[in-house]
Write a protein that holds these residues in place. Sequence first.
Motif, mmCIF file in Angstrom:
data_model
loop_
_atom_site.group_PDB
_atom_site.id
_atom_site.type_symbol
_atom_site.label_atom_id
_atom_site.label_comp_id
_atom_site.label_asym_id
_atom_site.label_seq_id
_atom_site.Cartn_x
_atom_site.Cartn_y
_atom_site.Cartn_z
ATOM 1 N N ARG A 1 41.145 50.825 -12.487
ATOM 2 C CA ARG A 1 41.232 51.255 -11.091
ATOM 3 C C ARG A 1 41.411 50.058 -10.163
ATOM 4 N N ARG A 2 40.737 48.958 -10.461
ATOM 5 C CA ARG A 2 40.858 47.762 -9.622
ATOM 6 C C ARG A 2 42.295 47.252 -9.625
ATOM 7 N N ARG A 3 42.879 47.173 -10.823
ATOM 8 C CA ARG A 3 44.251 46.673 -10.919
ATOM 9 C C ARG A 3 45.238 47.626 -10.253
ATOM 10 N N THR A 4 44.980 48.926 -10.391
ATOM 11 C CA THR A 4 45.850 49.908 -9.748
ATOM 12 C C THR A 4 45.786 49.791 -8.234
ATOM 13 N N LEU A 5 44.562 49.639 -7.694
ATOM 14 C CA LEU A 5 44.398 49.520 -6.251
ATOM 15 C C LEU A 5 45.067 48.253 -5.721
ATOM 16 N N LEU A 6 44.910 47.148 -6.439
ATOM 17 C CA LEU A 6 45.522 45.893 -6.010
ATOM 18 C C LEU A 6 47.060 45.981 -6.025
ATOM 19 N N GLU A 7 47.606 46.602 -7.041
ATOM 20 C CA GLU A 7 49.060 46.732 -7.115
ATOM 21 C C GLU A 7 49.578 47.669 -6.018
ATOM 22 N N TYR A 8 48.862 48.747 -5.784
ATOM 23 C CA TYR A 8 49.254 49.674 -4.721
ATOM 24 C C TYR A 8 49.211 48.964 -3.363
ATOM 25 N N ALA A 9 48.165 48.171 -3.141
ATOM 26 C CA ALA A 9 48.037 47.438 -1.883
ATOM 27 C C ALA A 9 49.180 46.434 -1.716
ATOM 28 N N ARG A 10 49.564 45.780 -2.814
ATOM 29 C CA ARG A 10 50.647 44.806 -2.745
ATOM 30 C C ARG A 10 51.976 45.485 -2.394
ATOM 31 N N GLN A 11 52.226 46.615 -3.026
ATOM 32 C CA GLN A 11 53.502 47.298 -2.811
ATOM 33 C C GLN A 11 53.618 47.914 -1.418
ATOM 34 N N HIS A 12 52.493 48.350 -0.868
ATOM 35 C CA HIS A 12 52.535 49.092 0.399
ATOM 36 C C HIS A 12 51.901 48.320 1.557
ATOM 37 N N ASN A 13 51.608 47.039 1.339
ATOM 38 C CA ASN A 13 51.046 46.188 2.394
ATOM 39 C C ASN A 13 49.767 46.787 2.982
ATOM 40 N N VAL A 14 48.855 47.139 2.093
ATOM 41 C CA VAL A 14 47.564 47.705 2.482
ATOM 42 C C VAL A 14 46.510 46.596 2.409
ATOM 43 N N TRP A 15 45.735 46.453 3.467
ATOM 44 C CA TRP A 15 44.620 45.509 3.433
ATOM 45 C C TRP A 15 43.427 46.156 2.758
ATOM 46 N N ILE A 16 42.767 45.410 1.888
ATOM 47 C CA ILE A 16 41.565 45.899 1.207
ATOM 48 C C ILE A 16 40.374 45.097 1.713
ATOM 49 N N ILE A 17 39.374 45.782 2.235
ATOM 50 C CA ILE A 17 38.107 45.140 2.593
ATOM 51 C C ILE A 17 37.124 45.427 1.464
ATOM 52 N N GLU A 18 36.722 44.377 0.775
ATOM 53 C CA GLU A 18 35.765 44.518 -0.331
ATOM 54 C C GLU A 18 34.365 44.207 0.189
ATOM 55 N N ASP A 19 33.539 45.228 0.278
ATOM 56 C CA ASP A 19 32.156 45.095 0.748
ATOM 57 C C ASP A 19 31.265 44.863 -0.470
ATOM 58 N N ASP A 20 30.813 43.626 -0.620
ATOM 59 C CA ASP A 20 29.999 43.249 -1.787
ATOM 60 C C ASP A 20 28.579 42.979 -1.296
ATOM 61 N N TYR A 21 27.845 44.036 -1.036
ATOM 62 C CA TYR A 21 26.616 43.957 -0.248
ATOM 63 C C TYR A 21 25.365 43.582 -1.041
ATOM 64 N N ASP A 22 25.311 43.875 -2.350
ATOM 65 C CA ASP A 22 24.066 43.584 -3.076
ATOM 66 C C ASP A 22 24.285 43.319 -4.566
ATOM 67 N N SER A 23 25.423 42.758 -4.916
ATOM 68 C CA SER A 23 25.767 42.618 -6.333
ATOM 69 C C SER A 23 24.914 41.590 -7.070
ATOM 70 N N GLU A 24 24.154 40.788 -6.333
ATOM 71 C CA GLU A 24 23.295 39.800 -7.007
ATOM 72 C C GLU A 24 22.197 40.474 -7.826
ATOM 73 N N PHE A 25 21.866 41.711 -7.451
ATOM 74 C CA PHE A 25 20.743 42.377 -8.111
ATOM 75 C C PHE A 25 21.247 43.434 -9.088
ATOM 76 N N ARG A 26 21.509 42.979 -10.323
ATOM 77 C CA ARG A 26 21.858 43.891 -11.405
ATOM 78 C C ARG A 26 20.782 43.782 -12.471
ATOM 79 N N TYR A 27 20.478 44.916 -13.109
ATOM 80 C CA TYR A 27 19.379 44.968 -14.059
ATOM 81 C C TYR A 27 19.927 45.267 -15.458
ATOM 82 N N GLY A 28 19.782 44.320 -16.337
ATOM 83 C CA GLY A 28 20.235 44.500 -17.706
ATOM 84 C C GLY A 28 21.617 43.965 -17.965
#
Length: 515
Positions: free
Chosen positions: A298-325
Amino acid sequence: MDTVILSDWLAARLDRTAAEPVYRQTLRLMQQAILTGQLPPGTKLPSSRTLAEDLGIARNTVLHVYDQLTAEGYVISTTGSGTYVADTRPDTAAVNMRRKPAVASVDKEDSTARETTKPPKRDLNDLSARGRRLIDKAGVSAKQWGAFMPGVPDVAEFPARTWSRLQARLWKEANPDLLTYAPGGGYRPLRRALSDYLRVARSVNCTPDQIIITTGIHQSIDLAVRLLTDVGDRAWVEEPCYWGARSVLQSSGITLVPVPVDDEGLNPSEQDLQQPPRLALVTPSHQYPLGMVMSLARRRTLLEYARQHNVWIIEDDYDSEFRYGSRPLASLQGLDEAGQVIYVGSLGKMLFPGLRIGYMIAPEHLVDTFRTGVAELYREGQLMQQAVMTEFIMDGHLTSHVRRMRALYGERRQILIDAITARFGSELPVMGDEAGLHLVLGLPDHANDRAVTAAAYDAGVIVRPLASYYSSDTPARRGLLLGYACVPNDKIGPAFDTLARVIEQTALKAPTRAA
């Protein structure tokens, strides 16, 4: 009101035991008397000596009051003549040119029973359309701490002494460069430290120059939207999504297009794909609020779609430091080769929300634009705070604090899950618990999670209804967001027992059928 009545009126209202100084009380009371017309324009005030004697206060106090009234335009002092109340009444002709006359009424406080105009009643109709929408859909809570407030770290565990020591050292040096505005996107040493940290921790691909320091994710999104979109442009948002981000977009006049998420993250339909948006706001590493991770496909699909259609992607990475396991996941930005992703994050979740230091990573060709934009719109400062943050990172305190809090939050997460399982078994599912500071407790389809939330609040427990994160009035899922990070270990069980009783009383009863 003549001068004798004025003295008596003031004397009856001065509170000699109040914390407010007599000077401030006297000034406030005289301003009130002038504004309400109890001291009409042209009234001669008693001499400072006379008023001081009548009130039993120092003459200097009265002189200070008269000086302030003169400075603010309430009175006019004429040498050799005295002090008179100025005419500050609104220009009636000018007022009537702009509005219809208001209904006349009698001011009961006025001993002369003069006529006044009744102020217009104020309500939400005074707001703009987007203002009404913002207030009507506001998700902000009156309480920001306690069981089970989602998204709030345990600020009591913050190493305040270490921070205070670093801050004291910098303030002792008092570098003037740290006390002015913050040009160039923020304190460069902090941008360099963040660049090093994010490359290792989040597989972000950036240079220090690409980092723009902001006050948090809200401001980062707001800046990107203001610079890259126009009113009426369309934006994909996850359905459900964080209400705060939705409010920022709507307040800028953006048309929101809710795109459902499934177990692999954002899942646009054929119809969505046929109408490319101007931007897409996503939380790929830990979808908010449901918690799934966007798959690599899905990530690669979204990036390719954004490239082809000039879509800006805002990636909100709000709490990824806290993963368990598992280790924190690589960012979407790290896969971006076309310069379409704007990465936003915050240090508040790691440290304490009141810190108000966030950051965004701009594509290289937009760096100068974003630097100019943040300085022009917000006049950023807090360089001293940013300098302290730099020392905190460079000395290794951030890494050690995150490591320690990850372990602590992991314990609290497990205590809460155990409490849920012990009470409800598999009857109520737990979702989105693999990372972050909250989990989602699913409720039956017939349950009203907003009603459960209100009842829990009355019982002293804070939760958020999953329904409030959907744009539709008929949400796909019912549930409660439970934050565990800011709840001490020994308080989780008792607090959940209280919540469980509310759930049993309001959500688990079978719906009654219409006769």
